[in-house]
Design an enzyme around this catalytic site. Structure first.
Site, mmCIF file in Angstrom:
data_model
loop_
_atom_site.group_PDB
_atom_site.id
_atom_site.type_symbol
_atom_site.label_atom_id
_atom_site.label_comp_id
_atom_site.label_asym_id
_atom_site.label_seq_id
_atom_site.Cartn_x
_atom_site.Cartn_y
_atom_site.Cartn_z
ATOM 1 N N ARG A 54 84.081 68.656 78.784
ATOM 2 C CA ARG A 54 84.285 68.752 80.241
ATOM 3 C C ARG A 54 85.718 68.422 80.611
ATOM 4 N NH1 ARG A 54 79.764 65.163 82.881
ATOM 5 N NH2 ARG A 54 80.609 63.856 81.251
ATOM 6 N N HIS A 185 73.099 60.034 59.495
ATOM 7 C CA HIS A 185 74.142 60.197 58.476
ATOM 8 C C HIS A 185 73.896 59.326 57.241
ATOM 9 C CE1 HIS A 185 76.066 56.671 60.368
ATOM 10 N NE2 HIS A 185 76.791 56.560 59.273
ATOM 11 N N LYS A 189 74.657 59.823 52.664
ATOM 12 C CA LYS A 189 75.506 58.955 51.828
ATOM 13 C C LYS A 189 75.156 59.161 50.362
ATOM 14 C CE LYS A 189 76.372 55.440 55.326
ATOM 15 N NZ LYS A 189 77.811 55.304 55.511
ATOM 16 N N GLU A 223 77.754 44.726 59.166
ATOM 17 C CA GLU A 223 79.057 45.266 59.567
ATOM 18 C C GLU A 223 79.947 44.128 60.037
ATOM 19 O OE1 GLU A 223 78.816 49.273 61.640
ATOM 20 O OE2 GLU A 223 76.959 48.338 62.275
ATOM 21 N N ASP A 242 69.740 51.354 67.796
ATOM 22 C CA ASP A 242 70.946 51.990 67.247
ATOM 23 C C ASP A 242 70.867 52.105 65.716
ATOM 24 O OD1 ASP A 242 73.725 52.937 67.412
ATOM 25 O OD2 ASP A 242 74.263 51.028 66.489
ATOM 26 N N HIS A 247 68.544 54.544 60.732
ATOM 27 C CA HIS A 247 69.106 54.330 59.393
ATOM 28 C C HIS A 247 68.223 53.429 58.527
ATOM 29 C CE1 HIS A 247 72.465 56.221 61.180
ATOM 30 N NE2 HIS A 247 73.103 55.162 61.614
ATOM 31 N N LYS A 331 76.161 43.257 63.759
ATOM 32 C CA LYS A 331 77.598 43.476 63.983
ATOM 33 C C LYS A 331 78.323 42.143 63.876
ATOM 34 C CE LYS A 331 77.189 47.774 65.811
ATOM 35 N NZ LYS A 331 77.594 48.926 65.044
HETATM 36 C C1 BG6 Z 1 75.999 54.512 63.624
HETATM 37 C C2 BG6 Z 1 75.752 53.428 64.630
HETATM 38 O O1 BG6 Z 1 74.915 55.386 63.579
HETATM 39 O O2 BG6 Z 1 76.181 53.931 62.337
HETATM 40 C C3 BG6 Z 1 76.921 52.443 64.637
HETATM 41 O O3 BG6 Z 1 75.605 53.996 65.914
HETATM 42 C C4 BG6 Z 1 77.187 51.920 63.252
HETATM 43 O O4 BG6 Z 1 76.685 51.374 65.528
HETATM 44 C C5 BG6 Z 1 77.301 53.057 62.256
HETATM 45 O O5 BG6 Z 1 78.385 51.175 63.274
HETATM 46 C C6 BG6 Z 1 77.373 52.543 60.828
HETATM 47 O O6 BG6 Z 1 77.652 53.611 59.979
HETATM 48 P P1 BG6 Z 1 78.426 53.391 58.609
HETATM 49 O O7 BG6 Z 1 78.431 54.740 57.982
HETATM 50 O O8 BG6 Z 1 79.781 52.880 58.966
HETATM 51 O O9 BG6 Z 1 77.620 52.388 57.850
#
Ligand code: BG6
Length: 481
Positions: A54, A185, A189, A223, A242, A247, A331
């Site tokens: 946008r 994602h 990996k 993280e 999240d 994941h 986090k």
């Molecule tokens: C994302 C989350 O899907 O995955 C993030 O929204 C997170 O909050 C991230 O930091 C972690 O991905 P990776 O590949 O860095 O472990």
């Protein structure tokens, strides 16, 4: 032994249309992934990348900004600077509003140039999930839901089961399930796929893979980073929606699933779905949440959103009955590590019991290191060399992928984007999987609303454990394993 990564074949020329193309996800993950595939010649000049947004920055601004995200590629190899100039030639930026439809003619014009039923058109919705429905309507109204179109969407899909169902319905009014790629994602990996290879391309572990041999499983995704500029999004979702809903549940599925008959999309997804449906609903004392101390200050108001969650997951089936899966993610913790630790049961009888006083004994453990320093480790007990009798020391078989494959390992998004072009849905979630995950998560969200998250200091591993101690266990520190 050093190995090289097998060569990849160039994909058929395709159009990648990224909606939200100049946003954070696109800039930080999608474009760098496409750039790496371009450097490796998997994508060539015949493909197009169209970034739609946008609000668009001028192409010059975009180039400057984007270069900072692709910096890893430049640092590795000077030649990549040259590739970058060629890569920019296949990128177009279009101002597009999926709600008002503004900009659609330009997009159509661009696609018309190469319109061909054998040329995949990939729409990547790198925007919030509440805009997925409008985006799909826009694509239908613009006549872009043709058989060669595919749509890629990101997690979390919705905020609960009701909203996820609504989004799924809106998308499936326009696209068939075969055209929908729901990205998680973590499934892309390398080590996560290696978990499949470890279990199903070998006989060794599968024979041990049950409650008769495994004592417990620990999965940590920690993280060190905070939530940075995503704080408003994060404050609405928290660690449960999240990370856990997608994941971490996917990791549990891959550890716990039965072997499918073939490594094919629906067979894999059927087995993962069975695991999700077998998860025992949680009790209050099986979950713990935390929040890092500066979170509310960063947000500018008080918040109950959890930035850490730990839980004990039990799977109600014959293979896993009685084996706790302890899961945690957070986090601003002390280490960046994603790791699965499988602890095997103690031996049934100890023939070395009389040597015990000077022995070090530790259980056998299999450690699957998802990131960083991807690899596998098997912890064993061995005899210490020397004539001094039976003395033991903890030893390990260590398969480090970094040592075995010194080349750069492609990022998850690179692999997954190429799978979309190939039409391979094996590493993508099906709609029933997403809904089954919400079935498990919705009651958890209700449960944690009743408790305030415990505050924890940045740089620790979250609040003091209240779950494993009830079972006489403790968290294994990813650094030490
Ligand atoms: C994302 C989350 O899907 O995955 C993030 O929204 C997170 O909050 C991230 O930091 C972690 O991905 P990776 O590949 O860095 O472990």
């Amino acid at each position: 032994m050093k190995n090289t990564i097998p060569e990849t074949a160039t994909i058929i020329p395709s159009d990648f249309i990224i909606i939200g193309g100049t946003g954070h996800l696109s800039m930080s993950k999608i474009i760098p992934a496409l750039f790496w595939r371009f450097i490796d010649k998997q994508i060539d000049q015949k493909s197009n990348i169209i970034l739609c947004d946008r609000e668009i920055k001028s192409k010059e601004n975009f180039e400057k900004l984007q270069k900072t995200f692709c910096v890893e590629a430049f640092e590795r190899d000077k030649i990549n600077q040259k590739h970058w100039e060629n890569f920019l030639k296949i990128i177009t930026i279009i101002k597009l509003d999926v709600i008002s439809g503004e900009g659609h003619l330009e997009l159509l014009e661009k696609l018309k140039e190469k319109f061909d039923p054998n040329r995949p058109i990939i729409f990547y919705l790198a925007i919030a999930s509440n805009l997925f429905g409008n985006s799909c309507k826009f694509l239908r109204d613009s006549g872009l839901n043709v058989p060669q179109s595919r749509i890629v969407i990101e997690k979390p899909i919705g905020k609960d089961k009701v909203s996820a169902e609504e989004i799924n319905n809106q998308i499936s009014e326009v696209f068939s399930e075969k055209q929908i790629y729901r990205i998680d994602h973590y499934l892309g990996k390398e080590t996560v796929q290696n978990l499949m290879a470890l279990r199903f391309a070998n006989t060794f572990f599968e024979n041990q893979w049950d409650n008769k041999n495994i004592d417990n499983v620990q999965i940590t995704v920690s993280e060190t980073a905070g939530v940075k500029d995503r704080i408003d999004y994060y404050n609405q979702y928290g660690a449960i929606r999240d990370m856990l809903q997608n994941h971490l549940l996917q990791l549990i599925c891959l550890v716990a699933m039965e072997p499918p008959s073939y490594y094919e999309a629906d067979q894999m997804r059927d087995e993962k779905l069975r695991v999700l449906k077998a998860l025992k609903p949680l009790d209050q004392n099986e979950i713990q949440t935390g929040q890092y101390r500066s979170f509310s200050d960063e947000l500018g108001k008080n918040s109950n959103t959890e930035t850490f969650v730990a839980l004990k997951v039990m799977i109600n089936n014959w293979r896993w009955a009685g084996v706790p899966f302890y899961i945690r993610t957070g986090k601003k913790l002390s280490t960046r590590a994603s790791e699965i630790i499988i602890t095997f049961r103690p031996k049934p009888h100890d023939i070395f019991s009389k040597f015990k006083h000077d022995n070090i004994e530790s259980p056998n453990r299999l450690i699957i290191r998802v990131q960083p320093e991807e690899g596998l480790k098997l912890k064993l007990t061995s005899k210490a060399p020397g004539p001094g009798g039976m003395r033991f020391f903890p030893s390990e078989l260590n398969l480090s992928f970094g040592d075995t494959f010194p080349d750069r390992l492609p990022d998850a998004y690179e692999r997954l984007l190429m799978d979309v072009v190939r039409g391979n849905q094996t590493l993508f979630m099906r709609s029933d999987e997403v809904l089954a995950a919400w079935d498990y998560i919705d009651p958890i969200v209700k449960l944690v609303k009743k408790q305030d998250p415990q505050l924890y200091r940045t740089g620790t591993m979250g609040p003091e454990d209240k779950i494993l101690m009830l079972d006489g266990r403790q968290w294994l520190d990813p650094k030490d394993e």
